[in-house]
Design a protein around this motif. Sequence first.
Motif, PDB file in Angstrom:
ATOM      1  N   LYS A 199       0.752  -1.189  -0.056  1.00 48.45           N
ATOM      2  CA  LYS A 199       0.225  -0.010  -0.045  1.00 48.45           C
ATOM      3  C   LYS A 199       0.665   1.116  -0.117  1.00 48.45           C
ATOM      4  O   LYS A 199       0.426   2.305  -0.719  1.00 48.45           O
ATOM      5  CB  LYS A 199      -0.983  -0.052   1.057  1.00 48.45           C
ATOM      6  CG  LYS A 199      -1.987  -1.017   1.045  1.00 48.45           C
ATOM      7  CD  LYS A 199      -3.026  -1.036   2.312  1.00 48.45           C
ATOM      8  CE  LYS A 199      -4.079  -2.007   2.215  1.00 48.45           C
ATOM      9  NZ  LYS A 199      -4.952  -2.028   3.427  1.00 48.45           N
ATOM     10  N   LEU A 200       2.028   1.153   0.778  1.00 49.48           N
ATOM     11  CA  LEU A 200       2.847   2.267   0.767  1.00 49.48           C
ATOM     12  C   LEU A 200       3.388   2.654  -0.843  1.00 49.48           C
ATOM     13  O   LEU A 200       3.333   3.912  -1.151  1.00 49.48           O
ATOM     14  CB  LEU A 200       3.920   2.011   1.676  1.00 49.48           C
ATOM     15  CG  LEU A 200       5.216   3.023   1.495  1.00 49.48           C
ATOM     16  CD1 LEU A 200       4.882   4.313   1.838  1.00 49.48           C
ATOM     17  CD2 LEU A 200       6.498   2.678   2.627  1.00 49.48           C
ATOM     18  N   TYR A 201       3.781   1.718  -1.260  1.00 52.61           N
ATOM     19  CA  TYR A 201       4.476   1.833  -2.568  1.00 52.61           C
ATOM     20  C   TYR A 201       3.249   2.129  -3.553  1.00 52.61           C
ATOM     21  O   TYR A 201       3.781   3.364  -4.455  1.00 52.61           O
ATOM     22  CB  TYR A 201       5.116   0.711  -3.264  1.00 52.61           C
ATOM     23  CG  TYR A 201       6.445   0.506  -2.182  1.00 52.61           C
ATOM     24  CD1 TYR A 201       7.353   1.402  -1.997  1.00 52.61           C
ATOM     25  CD2 TYR A 201       6.441  -0.831  -1.635  1.00 52.61           C
ATOM     26  CE1 TYR A 201       8.403   0.896  -1.064  1.00 52.61           C
ATOM     27  CE2 TYR A 201       7.655  -1.012  -0.803  1.00 52.61           C
ATOM     28  CZ  TYR A 201       8.481   0.002  -0.436  1.00 52.61           C
ATOM     29  OH  TYR A 201       9.468  -0.344   0.506  1.00 52.61           O
ATOM     30  N   GLU A 202       2.216   1.801  -3.439  1.00 48.12           N
ATOM     31  CA  GLU A 202       1.354   2.098  -4.523  1.00 48.12           C
ATOM     32  C   GLU A 202       0.597   3.595  -4.163  1.00 48.12           C
ATOM     33  O   GLU A 202       0.363   4.352  -5.133  1.00 48.12           O
ATOM     34  CB  GLU A 202      -0.090   1.342  -4.442  1.00 48.12           C
ATOM     35  CG  GLU A 202       0.260  -0.202  -4.734  1.00 48.12           C
ATOM     36  CD  GLU A 202      -1.086  -1.022  -4.645  1.00 48.12           C
ATOM     37  OE1 GLU A 202      -1.198  -1.893  -5.521  1.00 48.12           O
ATOM     38  OE2 GLU A 202      -1.932  -0.907  -3.611  1.00 48.12           O
ATOM     39  N   LYS A 203       0.691   3.874  -2.770  1.00 54.23           N
ATOM     40  CA  LYS A 203       0.499   5.299  -2.528  1.00 54.23           C
ATOM     41  C   LYS A 203       1.355   6.542  -3.275  1.00 54.23           C
ATOM     42  O   LYS A 203       1.024   7.413  -3.593  1.00 54.23           O
ATOM     43  CB  LYS A 203       0.609   5.568  -0.895  1.00 54.23           C
ATOM     44  CG  LYS A 203       0.350   6.888  -0.494  1.00 54.23           C
ATOM     45  CD  LYS A 203       0.056   6.893   1.204  1.00 54.23           C
ATOM     46  CE  LYS A 203      -0.017   8.125   1.583  1.00 54.23           C
ATOM     47  NZ  LYS A 203       0.080   8.031   3.172  1.00 54.23           N
ATOM     48  N   VAL A 204       2.667   6.136  -3.365  1.00 53.95           N
ATOM     49  CA  VAL A 204       3.626   7.062  -4.004  1.00 53.95           C
ATOM     50  C   VAL A 204       3.663   6.735  -5.393  1.00 53.95           C
ATOM     51  O   VAL A 204       4.565   7.288  -6.230  1.00 53.95           O
ATOM     52  CB  VAL A 204       5.016   7.089  -3.018  1.00 53.95           C
ATOM     53  CG1 VAL A 204       4.598   7.417  -1.790  1.00 53.95           C
ATOM     54  CG2 VAL A 204       5.562   5.559  -3.183  1.00 53.95           C
ATOM     55  N   GLY A 205       2.816   5.893  -5.903  1.00 57.08           N
ATOM     56  CA  GLY A 205       2.846   5.976  -7.466  1.00 57.08           C
ATOM     57  C   GLY A 205       3.405   4.495  -7.987  1.00 57.08           C
ATOM     58  O   GLY A 205       3.239   4.457  -9.504  1.00 57.08           O
ATOM     59  N   PHE A 206       3.696   3.651  -7.275  1.00 55.09           N
ATOM     60  CA  PHE A 206       4.098   2.540  -7.881  1.00 55.09           C
ATOM     61  C   PHE A 206       3.098   1.562  -8.487  1.00 55.09           C
ATOM     62  O   PHE A 206       2.142   1.396  -7.902  1.00 55.09           O
ATOM     63  CB  PHE A 206       5.158   1.788  -6.896  1.00 55.09           C
ATOM     64  CG  PHE A 206       6.526   2.320  -7.026  1.00 55.09           C
ATOM     65  CD1 PHE A 206       7.503   1.729  -7.538  1.00 55.09           C
ATOM     66  CD2 PHE A 206       6.708   3.280  -6.063  1.00 55.09           C
ATOM     67  CE1 PHE A 206       8.709   2.232  -7.519  1.00 55.09           C
ATOM     68  CE2 PHE A 206       7.943   3.841  -5.884  1.00 55.09           C
ATOM     69  CZ  PHE A 206       9.215   3.332  -6.534  1.00 55.09           C
ATOM     70  N   THR A 207       3.288   0.803  -9.534  1.00 55.67           N
ATOM     71  CA  THR A 207       2.276  -0.157 -10.100  1.00 55.67           C
ATOM     72  C   THR A 207       3.098  -1.591 -10.280  1.00 55.67           C
ATOM     73  O   THR A 207       4.248  -1.519 -10.507  1.00 55.67           O
ATOM     74  CB  THR A 207       1.701   0.195 -11.480  1.00 55.67           C
ATOM     75  OG1 THR A 207       2.769   0.295 -12.394  1.00 55.67           O
ATOM     76  CG2 THR A 207       1.006   1.703 -11.272  1.00 55.67           C
ATOM     77  N   LYS A 208       2.168  -2.541 -10.345  1.00 53.41           N
ATOM     78  CA  LYS A 208       2.456  -4.024 -10.344  1.00 53.41           C
ATOM     79  C   LYS A 208       2.980  -4.346 -11.579  1.00 53.41           C
ATOM     80  O   LYS A 208       2.019  -4.104 -12.393  1.00 53.41           O
ATOM     81  CB  LYS A 208       1.806  -4.918  -9.553  1.00 53.41           C
ATOM     82  CG  LYS A 208       1.101  -4.566  -8.241  1.00 53.41           C
ATOM     83  CD  LYS A 208      -0.008  -5.369  -7.712  1.00 53.41           C
ATOM     84  CE  LYS A 208      -0.233  -5.113  -6.317  1.00 53.41           C
ATOM     85  NZ  LYS A 208      -1.510  -5.570  -5.829  1.00 53.41           N
ATOM     86  N   ILE A 209       4.145  -4.846 -11.786  1.00 48.37           N
ATOM     87  CA  ILE A 209       4.433  -5.612 -13.082  1.00 48.37           C
ATOM     88  C   ILE A 209       4.138  -6.960 -13.242  1.00 48.37           C
ATOM     89  O   ILE A 209       3.291  -7.422 -14.122  1.00 48.37           O
ATOM     90  CB  ILE A 209       6.043  -5.367 -13.590  1.00 48.37           C
ATOM     91  CG1 ILE A 209       6.397  -4.020 -13.461  1.00 48.37           C
ATOM     92  CG2 ILE A 209       6.455  -6.137 -14.687  1.00 48.37           C
ATOM     93  CD1 ILE A 209       7.821  -3.723 -13.562  1.00 48.37           C
ATOM     94  N   ARG A 210       4.455  -7.820 -12.212  1.00 52.31           N
ATOM     95  CA  ARG A 210       4.106  -9.256 -12.091  1.00 52.31           C
ATOM     96  C   ARG A 210       4.525  -9.800 -10.908  1.00 52.31           C
ATOM     97  O   ARG A 210       5.328  -9.095  -9.880  1.00 52.31           O
ATOM     98  CB  ARG A 210       5.028  -9.986 -13.330  1.00 52.31           C
ATOM     99  CG  ARG A 210       6.647  -9.796 -13.080  1.00 52.31           C
ATOM    100  CD  ARG A 210       7.350 -10.613 -13.790  1.00 52.31           C
ATOM    101  NE  ARG A 210       7.239 -10.608 -15.131  1.00 52.31           N
ATOM    102  CZ  ARG A 210       8.116  -9.900 -15.955  1.00 52.31           C
ATOM    103  NH1 ARG A 210       8.834  -9.337 -15.293  1.00 52.31           N
ATOM    104  NH2 ARG A 210       7.958  -9.676 -17.167  1.00 52.31           N
TER     105      ARG A 210
END
Length: 275
Positions: free
Chosen positions: A124-135
Amino acid sequence: MSSLSLKPAYEYPIPFLADLMTRSFEGYFVPIQITETALLTMLRRDGIDLTASRVLMKDDEPVGLAMIARRGWTCRLAAMGITSNARSSGMGTWTMEQLIAEAQARGEQDMLLEVIEQNTAGVKLYEKVGFTKIRRLVGYKLENPQVESDEELEEIDIRELARQVTYHGMKDLPWQLSGTTIMQHTPPSRAFRINDAYCLISNPEPTDVAISSVLVKTRSRGAGLSGVLLRALFAKFPGKIWHVSPIYPEEMGFIFEHVGMVREPLSQWQMTRTL
């Protein structure tokens, strides 16, 4: 109110950084014990830049570490941990915002990281700052396989394997599986091949052995060569516990499942953010 700041990691000696990294991962999903030698190996293999890496400070007290690896226009958060007394204080979000801004100021275009999937707070932290999942990235384990093989393994220079991975491997392989990283492995790690199938393993003398790379050239895929190679390795080095760290793309899992390896419960997300 607490005062937060970041300091360049190069200002601190290696023993201090190793101890701080160990303390920063206490109580984590996978607690780690970082020795000076292990940290130096990590810096070399992963291309970590101590001038871009940061020691996290709270009221002028070191409470965490963020390791930044750099290659070309891309950087990677190789590790970030915060000591238990400073967690849940918003420091993770604040630190990531600073690291992203610094990467942008350096002219980098993409930032990568891996995070344990079961670490929902971290995801959630990384998604909050704009990261998206690759795989999803997965790992495997196999204890003392009873295997016979008449295939002859050819030992090769690790540099040759790295060149093959760069040419034939997936173009967005996780950082630790890339040809650039593989090139930095040195003995007692060893590389082997059978025809168009290649493999890198850690020192095979201890009981626990890591499989650090598996590759089959494009022209020979689908013929089961990876299984032939792995079974030959199991036969050459009997009585071992074989490990595959959760850094392999899930779509590569069949390579290990076909030789009886069991998927580990922890997995990771490979994530990216455009800068």
